[in-house]
Each structure stands twice: as structure tokens, then as C-alpha cells.
Scaffold this active site. Structure first.
Site, PDB file in Angstrom:
ATOM      1  N   HIS A   1       0.829  -1.195   0.000  1.00 25.52           N
ATOM      2  CA  HIS A   1       0.000   0.000   0.000  1.00 25.52           C
ATOM      3  C   HIS A   1       0.878   1.265   0.000  1.00 25.52           C
ATOM      4  O   HIS A   1       0.529   2.264  -0.629  1.00 25.52           O
ATOM      5  CB  HIS A   1      -0.921  -0.003   1.224  1.00 25.52           C
ATOM      6  CG  HIS A   1      -2.066   0.957   1.141  1.00 25.52           C
ATOM      7  ND1 HIS A   1      -2.095   2.139   1.835  1.00 25.52           N
ATOM      8  CD2 HIS A   1      -3.237   0.897   0.426  1.00 25.52           C
ATOM      9  CE1 HIS A   1      -3.231   2.765   1.584  1.00 25.52           C
ATOM     10  NE2 HIS A   1      -3.931   2.048   0.734  1.00 25.52           N
ATOM     11  N   CYS A   2       2.014   1.182   0.665  1.00 24.55           N
ATOM     12  CA  CYS A   2       2.896   2.346   0.806  1.00 24.55           C
ATOM     13  C   CYS A   2       3.548   2.775  -0.494  1.00 24.55           C
ATOM     14  O   CYS A   2       3.897   3.944  -0.657  1.00 24.55           O
ATOM     15  CB  CYS A   2       4.011   2.043   1.818  1.00 24.55           C
ATOM     16  SG  CYS A   2       3.453   1.494   3.425  1.00 24.55           S
ATOM     17  N   ILE A   3       3.723   1.853  -1.440  1.00 21.43           N
ATOM     18  CA  ILE A   3       4.435   2.195  -2.670  1.00 21.43           C
ATOM     19  C   ILE A   3       3.479   2.450  -3.834  1.00 21.43           C
ATOM     20  O   ILE A   3       3.912   2.605  -4.970  1.00 21.43           O
ATOM     21  CB  ILE A   3       5.468   1.124  -3.066  1.00 21.43           C
ATOM     22  CG1 ILE A   3       4.797  -0.191  -3.451  1.00 21.43           C
ATOM     23  CG2 ILE A   3       6.462   0.907  -1.930  1.00 21.43           C
ATOM     24  CD1 ILE A   3       5.775  -1.190  -4.099  1.00 21.43           C
TER      25      ILE A   3
END
Length: 331
Positions: free
Chosen positions: A323-325
Site C-alpha cells: 500500500h505504501c508504494i
């Protein structure tokens, strides 16, 4: 004009990513470089089975991006410091007529972390807003996409250690933050968690992003990280999250991986940090016995979507997950 941040499960146009460039995420050795590029590319290719992907690539990395990314992945050149698109990219919103907006938060390296550089990344939100044809909504608040999770109907999950971080917004109160979230993403109901996961408070953490802790799978239903090992520092935190959120929502608990440590200490491996795409879910795996358990829970939580897993250990070793990237653009 009023803006609304749609739920992640609503229809999407594409997903935006960034390719690793020289720095902490890319690493120091040829082996680390290959690991980072391969992992970011694996996520891009998994998403591309469901919807278009556009990857921002630093000019110095164009040759490598062509090598690791398939021809079907669109690329755009722009100077980068790092590769965490959820945080450096804009947060997309829609108005009541379906017009696309893009909230450009202030980005300062997750609270001006000593190791971080952000002179280039701070410009990416505005760039992507232009490329997407979105109306730019500038915010004076320091925030990142990983610090907010929404249900698409006005409720947002946040953590005190991010939005009220002295390194981010030293003068703001909860009321100040809530007012800005209402203006920019249409959040009329903010649910505050006291902190994130233990490892996320380490030197290379975000100081408590909510997107590895909890998220909405439907209005009124939250999916929550459940650390079941009593020796792990997140055992107590997981119970606190479940108790607090259980007062308001139906809670779906996802057991943390059975792996509890790596070379650096207690891990913050989390299955919550997945990406919902059109007809699919791109989920983290860890070569762990709980991988299929979590995939099954996600499949039940998102009926009709195919769950595809990518080994996220190289991402978490660098400070985040799938989700972070990634940053999704709603239709």
C-alpha cells in the site's frame, strides 16, 4: 465545492508508483539494488493484470526501469528522492459531479527524519495532479497518504503520532486537523488511534501510519492487524486497536505473520497493507504459515476480487509495504 475521498474499493482509472532511486530504499549494494527494483516491479506487474499502472522514474534510473518493467507499464520521468508513492503522491478526491481533484499535502520526510531527503519528492504531488488532469487542492498540513484510511462516506482513520507529530504539525490540534481533513477529503468523522505499530516508531519508520494497522473493507467494517504472539510489543497494541475500533465498527481481525523478528528486531509485517484494485487485491506475503490464512480472510472481505500476493519482505525491510508504494486514482 465539496470533495470526497472515495473508498479504495470504488472503481479506479489507474495506479501510480515510483521506481526506486539512489538512497535508502534502493540500498548500497548491487544485490540490494536488484532486490528493490525486482520487488517494486513485481508489485507493478501484479497490478497491471487488473488496471493501468504509471511509474514515475528518476532520470538516473531510466535504463534500469526499462530492464525491470514490462513494456505494458507506462513510465514518466521526474527527479525522485525515494519511492513511497502513497506518501509523496497526491490523495485523489472527487466532487459531487465526479470531477477529479488531487490533495497535495506538505511532505517533509515523515516528520523531517534525519536520514530523509525530500526536496524532489515534495514536488511529486503537484506533478501527478497535472498528469492526471486533476484540480490541485493545496494543503498546508504535513500529511501522507499512508496516514489516512477512509470508508468513502466521511469517516477517516488517523493516528495521533502522525498528524499531531511535532516534526510534522507542531502547532495543530485535533480540531485543526479534522477541519482540514473535512475541507480536503470530505472527512466529517475522524477516528483517532493513539499510535501505530511498534517497529514503525524506529529510525526508519513513519511514526505510526494507520495503513499497516487498520482499514475499511466496507462502511462500518474495519480490518485490523492482530498480533497474536504475547512476546511481541504489538500484542498489547493490537488489543487496543481492536477494543477502540470495536466500539464503533464490525472488526475483522487478520492475524499477523507468525514471524516476529528479523535481524533488526521485532517486525511490523502486516497483511493490512494491501492494495485494492479493480477486481483484485494485491496483498503482502512473507513466506509465512499465515500467508494463506490472511489471503483467505482478504478474499472473504472483498468478495468477487482475486487476491494476488507479492513477497513484501524487501519492502518492510525498507520501511513499508505494498500500500505504501502505490497510489490509486479513482474513476
Amino acid at each position: 465545492m465539496s470533495w470526497r475521498m472515495p473508498a479504495e474499493g470504488e472503481p479506479q482509472v489507474r495506479t501510480w508508483m515510483a521506481f526506486p532511486s539512489a538512497g535508502y530504499s534502493l540500498g548500497d549494494t548491487a544485490e540490494e539494488h536488484h532486490e528493490a527494483r525486482s520487488t517494486w516491479a513485481a508489485v507493478a506487474h501484479a497490478i497491471s493484470e487488473f488496471e493501468p499502472v504509471t511509474v514515475v522514474v528518476d532520470p538516473d534510473e531510466v535504463t534500469y526501469a526499462k530492464k525491470y518493467l514490462s513494456a505494458g507499464i507506462e513510465t514518466v520521468e521526474a527527479p525522485l528522492n525515494d519511492a513511497w508513492m502513497r506518501d509523496i503522491g497526491p490523495t485523489f478526491v472527487l466532487d459531487e459531479n465526479g470531477k477529479l481533484g488531487a490533495v497535495d499535502w506538505v511532505f517533509n520526510g515523515w516528520g523531517a527524519q534525519e536520514w530523509a531527503r525530500w526536496d524532489r519528492d515534495a514536488k511529486i504531488g503537484k506533478l501527478i495532479a497535472e498528469l492526471a488532469g486533476a484540480e490541485l487542492i493545496s494543503s498546508p498540513v504535513v500529511n501522507e497518504g499512508g496516514g489516512i484510511q477512509v470508508d468513502g462516506q466521511g469517516t477517516v482513520l488517523v493516528t495521533e503520532t502522525v498528524q499531531l507529530d511535532p516534526g510534522r504539525n507542531p502547532t495543530l490540534t485535533k480540531a485543526d486537523v479534522e477541519a482540514e481533513l473535512a475541507r480536503t477529503i470530505g472527512a466529517t468523522d475522524a477516528v483517532w488511534l493513539p499510535y501505530g505499530l511498534h517497529r514503525d516508531e524506529d529510525e526508519f519508520g513513519t511514526r505510526g501510519h494507520v495503513d499497516i494497522v487498520a482499514g475499511f473493507v466496507a462502511p462500518g467494517v474495519v480490518i485490523v492487524h492482530d498480533q497474536q504472539h504475547p512476546g511481541h510489543p504489538d500484542f498489547v497494541r493490537s488489543k487496543a486497536f481492536t477494543d477502540l475500533l470495536g466500539e464503533r465498527f464490525e472488526v475483522v481481525k487478520v492475524p499477523a505473520p507468525k514471524t516476529i523478528r528479523d535481524d533488526e528486531g521485532y517486525v511490523d509485517y502486516s497483511y493490512i497493507n494491501h492494495l485494492v484494485v479493480n477486481d483484485g487485491v494485491i496483498a503482502c506475503s512473507y513466506d509465512d504459515p499465515n500467508d494463506p490464512v490472511a489471503a483467505g480472510i482478504l478474499a472473504d472481505a472483498y468478495p468477487g476480487r482475486k487476491v494476488v500476493t507479492v513477497d513484501a519482505r524487501p519492502l518492510f525491510a525498507r520501511g513499508g509495504g505494498i500500500h505504501c508504494i502505490t497510489q490509486h486514482q479513482p474513476k
